[in-house]
Design a protein around this motif. Structure first.
Motif, mmCIF file in Angstrom:
data_model
loop_
_atom_site.group_PDB
_atom_site.id
_atom_site.type_symbol
_atom_site.label_atom_id
_atom_site.label_comp_id
_atom_site.label_asym_id
_atom_site.label_seq_id
_atom_site.Cartn_x
_atom_site.Cartn_y
_atom_site.Cartn_z
ATOM 1 N N LEU A 239 -1.693 6.188 -46.691
ATOM 2 C CA LEU A 239 -2.989 5.563 -46.380
ATOM 3 C C LEU A 239 -2.784 4.388 -45.429
ATOM 4 O O LEU A 239 -1.880 3.568 -45.647
ATOM 5 N N PRO A 240 -3.611 4.262 -44.392
ATOM 6 C CA PRO A 240 -3.565 3.040 -43.588
ATOM 7 C C PRO A 240 -3.840 1.830 -44.474
ATOM 8 O O PRO A 240 -4.566 1.934 -45.475
ATOM 9 N N HIS A 241 -3.282 0.678 -44.123
ATOM 10 C CA HIS A 241 -3.390 -0.511 -44.970
ATOM 11 C C HIS A 241 -4.835 -0.897 -45.268
ATOM 12 O O HIS A 241 -5.150 -1.382 -46.344
ATOM 13 N N PHE A 242 -5.749 -0.637 -44.311
ATOM 14 C CA PHE A 242 -7.141 -1.053 -44.507
ATOM 15 C C PHE A 242 -7.909 -0.107 -45.430
ATOM 16 O O PHE A 242 -9.085 -0.325 -45.706
ATOM 17 N N CYS A 243 -7.258 0.949 -45.889
ATOM 18 C CA CYS A 243 -7.898 1.891 -46.819
ATOM 19 C C CYS A 243 -7.357 1.757 -48.239
ATOM 20 O O CYS A 243 -7.790 2.482 -49.135
ATOM 21 N N ARG A 244 -6.437 0.841 -48.452
ATOM 22 C CA ARG A 244 -5.736 0.815 -49.735
ATOM 23 C C ARG A 244 -6.467 0.046 -50.823
ATOM 24 O O ARG A 244 -6.193 0.220 -52.004
ATOM 25 N N ARG A 245 -7.366 -0.835 -50.451
ATOM 26 C CA ARG A 245 -8.112 -1.580 -51.456
ATOM 27 C C ARG A 245 -9.113 -0.681 -52.158
ATOM 28 O O ARG A 245 -9.658 0.239 -51.560
ATOM 29 N N GLU A 246 -9.363 -0.991 -53.423
ATOM 30 C CA GLU A 246 -10.430 -0.282 -54.138
ATOM 31 C C GLU A 246 -11.744 -0.760 -53.557
ATOM 32 O O GLU A 246 -11.937 -1.949 -53.333
#
Length: 337
Positions: A239-246
């Protein structure tokens, strides 16, 4: 690759075998990387399976590569490193991993890219170098690993921070898009749009009808940061870093730069930059590396690109004048009902 009209592919192959002059053969090999059929299909798709038009498009592409020395672009590092870091900090693109199908996952920070730290030529050079590294190194390696031809990638476009200032970037983005359309057609299987603000929704509504049907079908606008949907096609590590947050939201600035696939410190960019520096020494071992951008002829956008750019400018201008906000809110209300 799906079912393809074999007759069209065979006709196209015969044309290329007969008509491609010797001077174009080397660059043609750099384009197809041993996946000739898949390459012919890509150009055929781009020209709605018209063999004559697809043949002209591919031959024009080969001439463009020779005239602009594209085969040598991976021997031309952007130096000094501080300049390249500035390019990376303002042209947000990186590779975060692979999908479960084995396709490279490229992440693009559309909203937060400023393109204001270097000349247009450096941004174009950087973009083409990533294209060439993908096509000549990443994709062949993935094909070898999976034992089948892998010739496309997926892209995740982060719209976080998309502002009216995007108006000033439309010209450069149109140039880059035109280079891709003419010379790297059908290299992206799917575009995933994430973290889309209301301004994107309004722009997408007017641009979508202008796109060709095959392009529209590739675009998927995901809810929030797209995490849950993307996890259906890739592992968390890709996952790209900007997609990892809930939930929604971007994480451009992480505690660990190596996790930020836009950063020069990310393994992908370190490997890419090291590769280009090594290639430059192999190409010209006795010559010191000179500073200066690698100039590529900037293409004139086609009719479709020009129309899209004008439409975007018009829509963003409405927002700037305050007319777009209320209309966008009304659209959102209608969509929610």
């Amino acid at each position: 690759m799906g079912i393809v009209p074999e007759e069209a592919v065979n006709q196209f192959r015969e044309l290329m075998d007969q008509a491609v002059e010797e001077s174009l053969q080397k660059t043609y090999q750099n384009v197809h990387q041993g996946c000739q059929t898949e390459t012919l299909v890509r150009f055929l798709k781009a020209r709605e399976w018209n063999v004559t038009k697809a043949h002209k498009m591919l031959v024009d592409c080969l001439h463009w590569r020779i005239q602009n020395e594209i085969d040598n672009i991976l021997t031309k590092p952007i130096i000094p490193t501080d300049l390249y870091r500035a390019v990376r900090d303002s042209q947000l693109i990186g590779m975060s991993g692979y999908s479960r199908e084995g396709l490279p996952v490229f992440a693009i920070g559309v909203g937060l890219s400023t393109f204001d730290k270097a000349s247009v030529h450096y941004y174009v050079q950087s973009h083409i170098q990533i294209n060439e590294y993908r096509d000549r190194v990443i994709l062949p390696s993935a094909s070898k690993k999976h034992g089948r031809s892998i010739t496309t990638c997926v892209k995740v476009l982060d719209m976080t921070g998309l502002k009216l200032s995007a108006l000033s970037q439309i010209k450069l983005l149109t140039i880059i898009s035109t280079i891709d359309d003419l010379n790297y057609p059908e290299k992206t299987k799917t575009y995933y749009i994430v973290n889309a603000p209301y301004i994107f929704s309004a722009c997408w509504k007017v641009v979508k009808p202008l796109l060709q049907e095959r392009t529209r079908k590739k675009v998927q606008v995901l809810s929030g940061n797209g995490r849950d949907e993307l996890l259906k096609i890739m592992d968390f590590a890709s996952l790209p870093h900007f997609c990892r947050r809930e939930g929604s939201g971007s994480s451009r600035h992480l505690d660990y730069a190596a996790e930020n696939c836009f950063s020069l410190d990310h393994p992908f960019h370190q490997q890419l930059y090291d590769y280009i520096k090594q290639q430059s020494l192999v190409k010209e071992p006795a010559q010191p590396i000179k500073q200066g951008s690698f100039h590529v002829d900037l293409p004139e956008p086609g009719a479709e690109g020009t129309e899209i750019a004008k439409t975007l400018e018009s829509e963003l201008q409405k927002f700037e004048n305050g007319n777009g906000l209320s209309r966008s809110i009304n659209d959102l209300k209608i969509n929610d009902d």
